[in-house]
Design a protein around this motif. Sequence first.
Motif, PDB file in Angstrom:
ATOM      1  N   CYS A 118      25.950  70.925  31.594  1.00 18.00           N
ATOM      2  CA  CYS A 118      25.994  69.388  31.754  1.00 18.00           C
ATOM      3  C   CYS A 118      24.908  68.871  33.117  1.00 18.00           C
ATOM      4  O   CYS A 118      25.160  69.430  34.086  1.00 18.00           O
ATOM      5  CB  CYS A 118      27.199  68.759  31.778  1.00 18.00           C
ATOM      6  N   CYS A 121      22.809  63.610  32.135  1.00 21.80           N
ATOM      7  CA  CYS A 121      21.637  62.766  31.914  1.00 21.80           C
ATOM      8  C   CYS A 121      22.217  61.611  31.001  1.00 21.80           C
ATOM      9  O   CYS A 121      21.267  60.679  30.611  1.00 21.80           O
ATOM     10  CB  CYS A 121      20.726  63.589  31.122  1.00 21.80           C
ATOM     11  N   GLY A 122      23.527  61.518  30.558  1.00 23.09           N
ATOM     12  CA  GLY A 122      24.051  60.471  29.737  1.00 23.09           C
ATOM     13  C   GLY A 122      24.095  60.576  28.279  1.00 23.09           C
ATOM     14  O   GLY A 122      24.526  59.734  27.728  1.00 23.09           O
ATOM     15  N   CYS A 123      23.666  61.822  27.921  1.00 19.99           N
ATOM     16  CA  CYS A 123      23.684  62.154  26.453  1.00 19.99           C
ATOM     17  C   CYS A 123      25.154  62.346  25.696  1.00 19.99           C
ATOM     18  O   CYS A 123      25.319  62.251  24.650  1.00 19.99           O
ATOM     19  CB  CYS A 123      22.772  63.508  26.126  1.00 19.99           C
ATOM     20  N   LEU A 124      25.902  62.958  26.782  1.00 23.77           N
ATOM     21  CA  LEU A 124      27.335  63.341  26.256  1.00 23.77           C
ATOM     22  C   LEU A 124      27.431  64.025  25.186  1.00 23.77           C
ATOM     23  O   LEU A 124      28.235  64.056  24.431  1.00 23.77           O
ATOM     24  CB  LEU A 124      28.129  62.060  26.176  1.00 23.77           C
ATOM     25  N   CYS A 129      30.233  67.990  28.844  1.00 22.59           N
ATOM     26  CA  CYS A 129      30.246  66.495  29.564  1.00 22.59           C
ATOM     27  C   CYS A 129      31.180  65.857  29.695  1.00 22.59           C
ATOM     28  O   CYS A 129      31.336  65.132  30.580  1.00 22.59           O
ATOM     29  CB  CYS A 129      29.082  65.873  28.568  1.00 22.59           C
ATOM     30  N   ASN A 133      30.713  64.903  33.206  1.00 24.64           N
ATOM     31  CA  ASN A 133      30.307  63.532  32.935  1.00 24.64           C
ATOM     32  C   ASN A 133      31.106  62.665  32.141  1.00 24.64           C
ATOM     33  O   ASN A 133      30.478  62.059  31.160  1.00 24.64           O
ATOM     34  CB  ASN A 133      28.687  63.648  32.578  1.00 24.64           C
TER      35      ASN A 133
HETATM   36  S1  FES Z   1      24.144  67.173  29.367  1.00 22.00           S
HETATM   37 FE1  FES Z   1      23.613  64.998  29.104  1.00 22.00          FE
HETATM   38  S2  FES Z   1      25.450  63.846  29.923  1.00 22.00           S
HETATM   39 FE2  FES Z   1      25.845  66.282  29.971  1.00 22.00          FE
END
Ligand code: FES
Length: 162
Positions: A118, A121-124, A129, A133
């Motif tokens: 992770c 970047c916000g993609c979750l 993630c 994140n």
């Molecule tokens: S790789 Fe994008 S938020 Fe985890």
Amino acid sequence: MAAASAQPTYLTISELSARSGAAPSALRFYESEGLILARRTTGNQRRYPRYMLRRVAFIRAGRQLGLELREIKASLALLPTDRAPTRAEWGRAARTWQARIDARIAELQVMSRTLGSCIGCGCLSLRRCALYNPLDTAASRGAGARWLLGDEPPAGEPAPAI
Ligand code: FES
């Protein structure tokens, strides 16, 4: 082999370009900025001392490192212009970039460790993630891939992908 202090070989702009990999237009630009120097023939043609090859290589290395031209110029200003610099003189000029080189190495190490996991970047989009994140907490640190940019995730550095 001719000693460094012997009469240097002079190169035309095409020869300097061919050997250095820099376009003639770039060499003329470097010259106009005072980064490299040439003498002129009676026919007003440029002739570069062979040791300008190292200067051009130094400039290109600096650009690759992301240095601005003014930073490269400041380092080159430490070198003599009327003869080939010694190894010690080149070492002194190169040391002005050391902090930048170390920072770049650290950046690449973080990237190497983090890119497979992770990156904040916000993609979750990765299962990781949720750990590194959760609910996109990285967004609170600013735009971009925060863990890749060096911010520390709440759960500690993402473990590299196995
Ligand atoms: S790789 Fe994008 S938020 Fe985890």
